[in-house]
Motif scaffolding. Sequence first.
Motif, PDB file in Angstrom:
ATOM      1  N   SER A 184      -6.273   4.982   1.169  1.00  0.00           N
ATOM      2  CA  SER A 184      -5.093   5.142   0.313  1.00  0.00           C
ATOM      3  C   SER A 184      -5.095   6.322  -0.646  1.00  0.00           C
ATOM      4  O   SER A 184      -4.043   6.651  -1.183  1.00  0.00           O
ATOM      5  CB  SER A 184      -4.861   3.862  -0.494  1.00  0.00           C
ATOM      6  OG  SER A 184      -5.865   3.701  -1.482  1.00  0.00           O
ATOM      7  N   PRO A 185      -6.207   7.003  -0.940  1.00  0.00           N
ATOM      8  CA  PRO A 185      -6.156   8.043  -1.973  1.00  0.00           C
ATOM      9  C   PRO A 185      -5.150   9.154  -1.665  1.00  0.00           C
ATOM     10  O   PRO A 185      -5.032   9.594  -0.520  1.00  0.00           O
ATOM     11  CB  PRO A 185      -7.577   8.611  -1.987  1.00  0.00           C
ATOM     12  CG  PRO A 185      -8.413   7.502  -1.477  1.00  0.00           C
ATOM     13  CD  PRO A 185      -7.566   6.814  -0.447  1.00  0.00           C
ATOM     14  N   GLN A 186      -4.455   9.574  -2.701  1.00  0.00           N
ATOM     15  CA  GLN A 186      -3.522  10.690  -2.599  1.00  0.00           C
ATOM     16  C   GLN A 186      -3.869  11.691  -3.689  1.00  0.00           C
ATOM     17  O   GLN A 186      -3.950  11.340  -4.867  1.00  0.00           O
ATOM     18  CB  GLN A 186      -2.074  10.222  -2.746  1.00  0.00           C
ATOM     19  CG  GLN A 186      -1.586   9.421  -1.545  1.00  0.00           C
ATOM     20  CD  GLN A 186      -1.560  10.268  -0.277  1.00  0.00           C
ATOM     21  OE1 GLN A 186      -0.873  11.285  -0.201  1.00  0.00           O
ATOM     22  NE2 GLN A 186      -2.316   9.861   0.720  1.00  0.00           N
ATOM     23  N   LEU A 187      -4.059  12.935  -3.272  1.00  0.00           N
ATOM     24  CA  LEU A 187      -4.484  14.010  -4.166  1.00  0.00           C
ATOM     25  C   LEU A 187      -3.302  14.908  -4.511  1.00  0.00           C
ATOM     26  O   LEU A 187      -2.536  15.295  -3.635  1.00  0.00           O
ATOM     27  CB  LEU A 187      -5.586  14.831  -3.473  1.00  0.00           C
ATOM     28  CG  LEU A 187      -6.114  16.061  -4.188  1.00  0.00           C
ATOM     29  CD1 LEU A 187      -6.754  15.708  -5.526  1.00  0.00           C
ATOM     30  CD2 LEU A 187      -7.110  16.783  -3.285  1.00  0.00           C
TER      31      LEU A 187
ATOM     32  N   SER B  86       4.013   1.846  -7.829  1.00  0.00           N
ATOM     33  CA  SER B  86       4.184   2.909  -6.828  1.00  0.00           C
ATOM     34  C   SER B  86       3.073   2.878  -5.784  1.00  0.00           C
ATOM     35  O   SER B  86       3.309   3.143  -4.602  1.00  0.00           O
ATOM     36  CB  SER B  86       4.288   4.290  -7.482  1.00  0.00           C
ATOM     37  OG  SER B  86       3.063   4.658  -8.064  1.00  0.00           O
ATOM     38  N   VAL B  87       1.851   2.535  -6.188  1.00  0.00           N
ATOM     39  CA  VAL B  87       0.739   2.413  -5.240  1.00  0.00           C
ATOM     40  C   VAL B  87       1.015   1.282  -4.261  1.00  0.00           C
ATOM     41  O   VAL B  87       0.858   1.438  -3.049  1.00  0.00           O
ATOM     42  CB  VAL B  87      -0.598   2.204  -5.990  1.00  0.00           C
ATOM     43  CG1 VAL B  87      -1.689   1.741  -5.047  1.00  0.00           C
ATOM     44  CG2 VAL B  87      -1.018   3.477  -6.694  1.00  0.00           C
ATOM     45  N   LYS B  88       1.423   0.126  -4.772  1.00  0.00           N
ATOM     46  CA  LYS B  88       1.712  -1.015  -3.897  1.00  0.00           C
ATOM     47  C   LYS B  88       2.835  -0.683  -2.922  1.00  0.00           C
ATOM     48  O   LYS B  88       2.750  -1.035  -1.739  1.00  0.00           O
ATOM     49  CB  LYS B  88       2.071  -2.250  -4.720  1.00  0.00           C
ATOM     50  CG  LYS B  88       0.839  -2.911  -5.313  1.00  0.00           C
ATOM     51  CD  LYS B  88       1.146  -4.256  -5.920  1.00  0.00           C
ATOM     52  CE  LYS B  88       1.446  -5.276  -4.887  1.00  0.00           C
ATOM     53  NZ  LYS B  88       0.536  -6.420  -4.850  1.00  0.00           N
ATOM     54  N   LYS B  89       3.851   0.010  -3.404  1.00  0.00           N
ATOM     55  CA  LYS B  89       4.982   0.375  -2.540  1.00  0.00           C
ATOM     56  C   LYS B  89       4.520   1.331  -1.438  1.00  0.00           C
ATOM     57  O   LYS B  89       4.869   1.148  -0.259  1.00  0.00           O
ATOM     58  CB  LYS B  89       6.088   1.025  -3.375  1.00  0.00           C
ATOM     59  CG  LYS B  89       7.298   1.427  -2.563  1.00  0.00           C
ATOM     60  CD  LYS B  89       8.363   2.074  -3.415  1.00  0.00           C
ATOM     61  CE  LYS B  89       9.504   2.521  -2.519  1.00  0.00           C
ATOM     62  NZ  LYS B  89      10.467   3.339  -3.234  1.00  0.00           N
ATOM     63  N   ALA B  90       3.746   2.335  -1.792  1.00  0.00           N
ATOM     64  CA  ALA B  90       3.262   3.308  -0.802  1.00  0.00           C
ATOM     65  C   ALA B  90       2.365   2.642   0.234  1.00  0.00           C
ATOM     66  O   ALA B  90       2.467   2.932   1.437  1.00  0.00           O
ATOM     67  CB  ALA B  90       2.513   4.443  -1.502  1.00  0.00           C
ATOM     68  N   ILE B  91       1.507   1.742  -0.200  1.00  0.00           N
ATOM     69  CA  ILE B  91       0.624   1.054   0.747  1.00  0.00           C
ATOM     70  C   ILE B  91       1.431   0.130   1.652  1.00  0.00           C
ATOM     71  O   ILE B  91       1.167   0.056   2.861  1.00  0.00           O
ATOM     72  CB  ILE B  91      -0.505   0.319  -0.004  1.00  0.00           C
ATOM     73  CG1 ILE B  91      -1.459   1.369  -0.584  1.00  0.00           C
ATOM     74  CG2 ILE B  91      -1.244  -0.653   0.912  1.00  0.00           C
ATOM     75  CD1 ILE B  91      -2.525   0.838  -1.489  1.00  0.00           C
ATOM     76  N   ALA B  92       2.428  -0.525   1.119  1.00  0.00           N
ATOM     77  CA  ALA B  92       3.296  -1.374   1.949  1.00  0.00           C
ATOM     78  C   ALA B  92       3.987  -0.545   3.026  1.00  0.00           C
ATOM     79  O   ALA B  92       4.080  -0.969   4.185  1.00  0.00           O
ATOM     80  CB  ALA B  92       4.327  -2.091   1.081  1.00  0.00           C
ATOM     81  N   GLU B  93       4.451   0.654   2.670  1.00  0.00           N
ATOM     82  CA  GLU B  93       5.135   1.519   3.635  1.00  0.00           C
ATOM     83  C   GLU B  93       4.195   2.051   4.705  1.00  0.00           C
ATOM     84  O   GLU B  93       4.586   2.180   5.865  1.00  0.00           O
ATOM     85  CB  GLU B  93       5.808   2.690   2.909  1.00  0.00           C
ATOM     86  CG  GLU B  93       6.990   2.277   2.062  1.00  0.00           C
ATOM     87  CD  GLU B  93       7.508   3.397   1.168  1.00  0.00           C
ATOM     88  OE1 GLU B  93       6.954   4.518   1.180  1.00  0.00           O
ATOM     89  OE2 GLU B  93       8.475   3.135   0.428  1.00  0.00           O
ATOM     90  N   HIS B  94       2.960   2.363   4.351  1.00  0.00           N
ATOM     91  CA  HIS B  94       2.033   3.000   5.293  1.00  0.00           C
ATOM     92  C   HIS B  94       1.128   2.014   6.027  1.00  0.00           C
ATOM     93  O   HIS B  94       0.768   2.251   7.174  1.00  0.00           O
ATOM     94  CB  HIS B  94       1.186   4.038   4.573  1.00  0.00           C
ATOM     95  CG  HIS B  94       1.955   5.228   4.117  1.00  0.00           C
ATOM     96  ND1 HIS B  94       3.287   5.215   3.830  1.00  0.00           N
ATOM     97  CD2 HIS B  94       1.567   6.498   3.903  1.00  0.00           C
ATOM     98  CE1 HIS B  94       3.684   6.404   3.452  1.00  0.00           C
ATOM     99  NE2 HIS B  94       2.659   7.208   3.475  1.00  0.00           N
ATOM    100  N   ALA B  95       0.742   0.922   5.348  1.00  0.00           N
ATOM    101  CA  ALA B  95      -0.216  -0.012   5.956  1.00  0.00           C
ATOM    102  C   ALA B  95       0.360  -1.416   6.144  1.00  0.00           C
ATOM    103  O   ALA B  95      -0.288  -2.265   6.728  1.00  0.00           O
ATOM    104  CB  ALA B  95      -1.479  -0.079   5.106  1.00  0.00           C
TER     105      ALA B  95
END
Length: 135
Positions: free
Chosen positions: A37-40, A100-109
């Motif tokens: 999940s890390p985003q730089l 925002s982290v939870k939303k991004a992880i839901a969309e990708h994983a």
Amino acid sequence: MTKINKKIIEIVNKAGRIGAIGTANKLGQPNVAYFGSPQLSEDGTIIMGLSSNRTLKNLEENPLAVFFCVAESPVTFTTPGYRLYLKVREIQKAGPIFDSVKKAIAEHAGPEAAKMIVAGVVFDVTEVRPLVAME
């Protein structure tokens, strides 16, 4: 913070890249875990979502970590990759970063993966080293 060049950002944020984070607790006992999940960001910030695990417990005791990432596998001495030395800026268990982290992880994983997330962690990159440093 460390300014990050675009090549490093591309490798760290690349879908399918291989990454692991190393942490240690307050006694120095190490732990290494695989993370996707890390985003730089260009400003030297990494954000990642964590479940209730050893990595999160260690970061709550000791804010220093290393994120090791490679662009592809199998890994050889010529594989592109980096070691990013990190320091926790914030651990958020509720609020905009966490959301925002939870939303991004839901969309990708997927939503099941997002349900496991209990914290959004913001790190400052303090140093970047190549995967292999022949000094």
